[in-house]
Design a protein around this motif. Structure first.
Motif, mmCIF file in Angstrom:
data_model
loop_
_atom_site.group_PDB
_atom_site.id
_atom_site.type_symbol
_atom_site.label_atom_id
_atom_site.label_comp_id
_atom_site.label_asym_id
_atom_site.label_seq_id
_atom_site.Cartn_x
_atom_site.Cartn_y
_atom_site.Cartn_z
ATOM 1 N N GLN A 60 2.484 -1.568 -8.600
ATOM 2 C CA GLN A 60 2.970 -2.179 -7.167
ATOM 3 C C GLN A 60 2.174 -0.929 -6.206
ATOM 4 O OE1 GLN A 60 4.234 -4.665 -5.717
ATOM 5 N NE2 GLN A 60 6.127 -3.794 -4.986
ATOM 6 N N ILE A 61 2.039 0.043 -6.534
ATOM 7 C CA ILE A 61 1.073 1.166 -5.885
ATOM 8 C C ILE A 61 -0.276 0.668 -5.884
ATOM 9 C CG2 ILE A 61 0.183 3.507 -5.892
ATOM 10 C CD1 ILE A 61 3.124 3.426 -5.142
ATOM 11 N N PHE A 62 -0.869 0.159 -6.746
ATOM 12 C CA PHE A 62 -2.216 -0.463 -6.479
ATOM 13 C C PHE A 62 -2.315 -1.482 -5.541
ATOM 14 C CE2 PHE A 62 -5.299 1.237 -8.884
ATOM 15 C CZ PHE A 62 -5.067 1.721 -10.106
ATOM 16 N N LEU A 107 -0.697 -1.431 -2.799
ATOM 17 C CA LEU A 107 -0.629 -0.717 -1.460
ATOM 18 C C LEU A 107 -2.230 -0.022 -1.448
ATOM 19 C CD1 LEU A 107 2.616 1.494 -1.622
ATOM 20 C CD2 LEU A 107 2.088 -0.589 -0.103
ATOM 21 N N THR A 108 -3.016 0.165 -2.353
ATOM 22 C CA THR A 108 -4.399 0.619 -2.172
ATOM 23 C C THR A 108 -5.230 -0.499 -1.671
ATOM 24 O OG1 THR A 108 -5.241 0.223 -4.394
ATOM 25 C CG2 THR A 108 -4.202 2.254 -4.252
#
Lengths: 310, 158
Positions: free
Chosen positions: A125-127, A129-130
């Motif tokens: 999920q963080i990816f 956001l990138t």
């Protein structure tokens, strides 16, 4: 034919069949004795009995429903209270209060694996956001380009690539006014990272321009005269606006051209006054023209309004 | 009269069901966020899980399903890290707030981006409206070991 023999009292009216509800007979003496009268009476009694039975059933059903709902409410309240107690205990454990074990149950192997799975999903999920994330597929990769403008995430675009016999685009959700073909021609075979990077720049800039125009229409509609004209790529905007909310007599006309498709600020700004405007407004027009080149559209409008209030 | 009592019960049932759902999620989130298993523990669990369920699988996912899911996710993650050059070495999150329409999480990340190591912290606000979920990142703070390169420090402060 022969009249049906019905016993009657000498002095009064009685029916051969007791009436439901026990109301005194309403029949005429003559009718009680005739076959039609008895049948009609029978029918009426049947109808009444039927009605009463239906009503009784309705009442029972209603009572049952109420009882069911009440039981369900009790059940849920208990469940809720148990969960609440569980959460409170968990909170105490995490605060490290003495005597409270935070995780008394030894985790099973399944628990550990499920934890790890959730944990990896969270990092994936963080990816997102990138700005670039993706997933391997049987025949290649599916990339997801997420866009954002100043911290607010906007649309995501998907690109499915096949890798054999050569890298090519299988499917995508990129709008047609983005020059995808050109970018693919320039980069796809040699450097996928650059391809995605350039595509991401285009998409982010487009979404940023669109966001500014939307914000303008949403928050400053009273200052805009007529419609805000824009093209699908949102790199050409033309509209008329009033400098202040109060004076609506000499609106400005502005034409914003965003020549750099990877940029969300315009390269060319023309602000013109309506013919017959006082000369002082020409200075304001020039100042606005400069402002639009440097500052996001909706923020520029915000600064006019706050400047006016001061 | 009866109808309004019925309606009252039905409303309470709906609100209780929602409350239960949120409480269960809160419990799960906290459980997830406060636990940590090392790679060795994960490996051991994979082995013992396969041994356990030799005699028949219980529950929804069979051991081979879970293992396959784990492997597929790990492959995707390692692909992304290699492709983007961003290697996350640790990631922790804490759910600060969660209601029906709104969730706020605090994330803490550390990792390397093409040999530059960094630490990030930010808040993620997600809101559900009629059509979709919107996400906003706020309170971003970046720590980078960028002693030599002043360009990087400028980028960070922007």
């Amino acid at each position: 034919g022969r009249a049906l023999a019905v016993p009657t009292d000498r002095g009064g009216l009685t029916s051969a069949f007791p009436l439901a509800g026990g109301s005194p007979g309403k029949m005429e003496e003559g009718k009680a004795c005739s076959p039609d009268g008895v049948l009609a009476h029978l029918e009426m009694l049947e109808a009444r009995a039927h009605e009463a039975a239906v009503k009784q059933e309705e009442v029972e059903q209603q009572e049952q429903k109420l009882a069911r709902l009440k039981a369900r409410v009790q059940e849920l309240r208990v469940q809720r209270d148990e969960l609440q107690a569980k959460v409170d205990l968990q909170e105490k454990g995490q605060l490290g209060k003495e005597g409270v074990v935070s995780n008394p149950v030894q985790p099973s192997a399944r628990d550990v694996l499920e934890w790890k799975i959730k944990s990896i999903k969270a990092t994936l999920q963080i990816f997102y956001l990138t700005g670039i994330s993706g997933k391997l597929t049987k025949r290649g990769v599916c990339f997801c380009i997420s866009t954002a403008y100043e911290g607010t995430y906007l649309d995501s675009y998907y690109l499915e690539l096949l890798t054999k016999p050569e890298v090519r685009i299988h499917r995508h959700s990129v709008p047609i006014f983005i020059p995808l073909e050109q970018m693919a021609k320039n980069y796809l075979q040699t450097d996928i990272r650059s391809f995605l990077s350039v595509l991401s720049d285009h998409l982010n800039a487009y979404v940023g321009r669109r966001y500014q125009a939307d914000q303008l229409q949403e928050h400053f509609s009273e200052q805009i005269e007529g419609t805000l004209q824009r093209n699908s790529l949102c790199n050409l905007l033309v509209f008329n606006y009033n400098v202040s909310k109060k004076s609506k007599s000499f609106p400005f006309n502005v034409r914003l051209l965003y020549g750099d498709l990877c940029c969300s600020l315009p390269t060319e700004v023309i602000v013109s006054c309506t013919p017959g405007s006082p000369t002082s407004l020409a200075e304001t027009a020039a100042a606005h023209s400069d402002l639009f080149r440097r500052v996001a559209l909706h923020k520029a409008f915000l600064s006019f309004s706050s400047a006016e209030e001061n | 009269m009866d109808n309004s009592i019925c309606q009252g019960y039905e409303d309470e049932i709906q609100s209780l069901e929602e409350e239960i759902k949120l409480l269960a999620e809160k419990y799960e989130d906290r459980q997830q966020e406060s636990t940590f298993y090392s790679d060795e523990e994960i490996l051991m669990s994979i082995k013992s899980f396969q041994r356990e369920s030799q005699g028949g699988s219980k529950g929804c996912d069979s051991p081979s399903d879970l293992k396959a899911q784990l492997e597929s996710l790990e492959t995707d993650l390692s692909f992304l890290m290699k492709f983007t050059g961003i290697q996350f070495t640790s990631h922790s999150k804490k759910t600060l707030e969660k209601t029906r329409n709104r969730a706020v999480q605090k994330h803490r990340l550390s990792g390397n981006c093409h040999s530059l190591s960094f630490q990030l912290e930010f808040r993620l606000l997600e809101m559900q409206n009629k059509e979709n979920v919107s996400a906003v990142v706020t309170d971003l703070s970046i720590i980078m070991e960028s002693g030599e390169s002043s360009d990087v420090s400028k980028f960070v402060s922007r």
